[in-house]
Design a protein around this motif. Structure first.
Motif, PDB file in Angstrom:
ATOM      1  N   ALA A 104       2.215   0.789   4.913  1.00  0.00           N
ATOM      2  CA  ALA A 104       1.356   1.919   5.282  1.00  0.00           C
ATOM      3  C   ALA A 104       0.157   2.051   4.336  1.00  0.00           C
ATOM      4  N   TYR A 105       0.408   2.004   3.026  1.00  0.00           N
ATOM      5  CA  TYR A 105      -0.672   2.268   2.056  1.00  0.00           C
ATOM      6  C   TYR A 105      -1.529   1.032   1.783  1.00  0.00           C
ATOM      7  N   GLN A 106      -0.870  -0.121   1.516  1.00  0.00           N
ATOM      8  CA  GLN A 106      -1.664  -1.286   1.117  1.00  0.00           C
ATOM      9  C   GLN A 106      -2.261  -2.005   2.338  1.00  0.00           C
ATOM     10  N   CYS A 107      -1.540  -2.042   3.469  1.00  0.00           N
ATOM     11  CA  CYS A 107      -2.110  -2.714   4.659  1.00  0.00           C
ATOM     12  C   CYS A 107      -3.022  -1.754   5.413  1.00  0.00           C
ATOM     13  N   PHE A 108      -2.451  -0.652   5.902  1.00  0.00           N
ATOM     14  CA  PHE A 108      -3.256   0.252   6.724  1.00  0.00           C
ATOM     15  C   PHE A 108      -4.255   1.050   5.880  1.00  0.00           C
ATOM     16  N   ARG A 167      -0.924   7.429   7.623  1.00  0.00           N
ATOM     17  CA  ARG A 167      -0.023   8.064   8.616  1.00  0.00           C
ATOM     18  C   ARG A 167       0.059   7.203   9.870  1.00  0.00           C
ATOM     19  N   GLN A 168      -1.079   6.735  10.341  1.00  0.00           N
ATOM     20  CA  GLN A 168      -1.068   5.912  11.561  1.00  0.00           C
ATOM     21  C   GLN A 168      -0.312   4.595  11.299  1.00  0.00           C
ATOM     22  N   GLY A 169      -0.405   4.079  10.085  1.00  0.00           N
ATOM     23  CA  GLY A 169       0.332   2.867   9.721  1.00  0.00           C
ATOM     24  C   GLY A 169       1.832   3.084   9.832  1.00  0.00           C
ATOM     25  N   TYR A 170       2.286   4.206   9.297  1.00  0.00           N
ATOM     26  CA  TYR A 170       3.713   4.531   9.399  1.00  0.00           C
ATOM     27  C   TYR A 170       4.149   4.625  10.865  1.00  0.00           C
ATOM     28  N   LEU A 171       3.325   5.302  11.678  1.00  0.00           N
ATOM     29  CA  LEU A 171       3.705   5.479  13.084  1.00  0.00           C
ATOM     30  C   LEU A 171       3.729   4.129  13.801  1.00  0.00           C
TER      31      LEU A 171
END
Ligand code: TMP
Length: 214
Positions: A104-108, A167-171
């Motif tokens: 979530a943090y490093q990619c998105f 957040r969108q990465g997590y989803l």
């Protein structure tokens, strides 16, 4: 010996993840379950040292690659020193963040390639995957309003767009792996959220134990 059970809690800043991890551990222990509580980055003396480097606001010049490698380094230490031995003993492990945070943090958030982050974490964790991940979902507005600490760390002080991408990465991870990742609306009162988290974990533990008895 029975393999333990590995639960992770994930979410953006202010999602209440650390409070929920604490409440979950308390509730499981009240029900007589042996639980090991861990957090990332950290969970070991070496990991806590790496955490200090990662979150230091003076380290503005840190590259996304360095950041991803340091999170993976802290994780490698935690897996070998704490997580793998606990699971081998058949214990339940509750970890506040794991590889999904790096996605979530490093990619998105930072824009690193998913293949790169997957590869280093696959290696660092010796391919350890949580049995269950509870994604505590709140909007960025709710999350950042809740994250009231005055001295923000290096990652918390990123802008709204960064946290929205996280957040969108997590989803997106939850959509990719619906069996492992349970998305939970975490905007309500902590005790009510904790009741729902606890019942999902108990249900999955029951399923695992029933499966082991087949
Ligand atoms: P915490 O606030 O939940 O203790 O996490 C520390 C910060 O580190 C938080 O801003 C999220 C960030 N983080 C990553 O960017 N990647 C990771 O892999 C992990 C575990 C945390």
């Amino acid at each position: 010996m029975a393999r333990g059970y590995f639960v992770t809690l994930e979410g953006i800043e202010g999602s209440g993840k650390s409070t929920q991890a604490h409440l979950l551990v308390e509730r499981l222990r009240e029900h007589g379950t042996a639980v090991v509580a861990l957090r990332e980055p950290g969970g070991t003396p070496i990991g806590e040292g790496i955490r200090g480097i990662l979150l230091d606001r003076d380290h503005e010049m840190m590259t996304p690659e360095t950041e991803a490698l340091l999170y993976a380094a802290a994780r490698a230490q935690m897996v070998q020193e704490q997580l793998a031995p606990a699971l081998a003993k058949g214990e339940v492990v509750v970890c506040d963040r794991f590889v999904d945070s790096s996605v979530a943090y490093q990619c998105f958030g930072r824009g690193l390639a998913r293949e790169f982050v997957h590869e280093i974490n696959h290696w660092a964790t010796r391919a350890t995957i949580p049995d269950l991940t509870v994604l505590l979902d709140v909007t960025v507005e709710v999350g950042l309003a809740r994250a009231t600490r005055t001295a923000c760390d290096r990652i918390e002080s990123e802008g709204l767009e960064f946290h929205e991408r996280v957040r969108q990465g997590y989803l997106a991870v939850a959509r990719d792996e619906p069996d492992r990742v349970v998305v939970m609306d975490a905007s309500g009162p902590p005790d009510a959220v904790a009741d729902r988290v606890h019942s999902v974990v108990l249900e999955r533990l029951r399923q695992q134990r029933a499966g082991a008895g087949d």
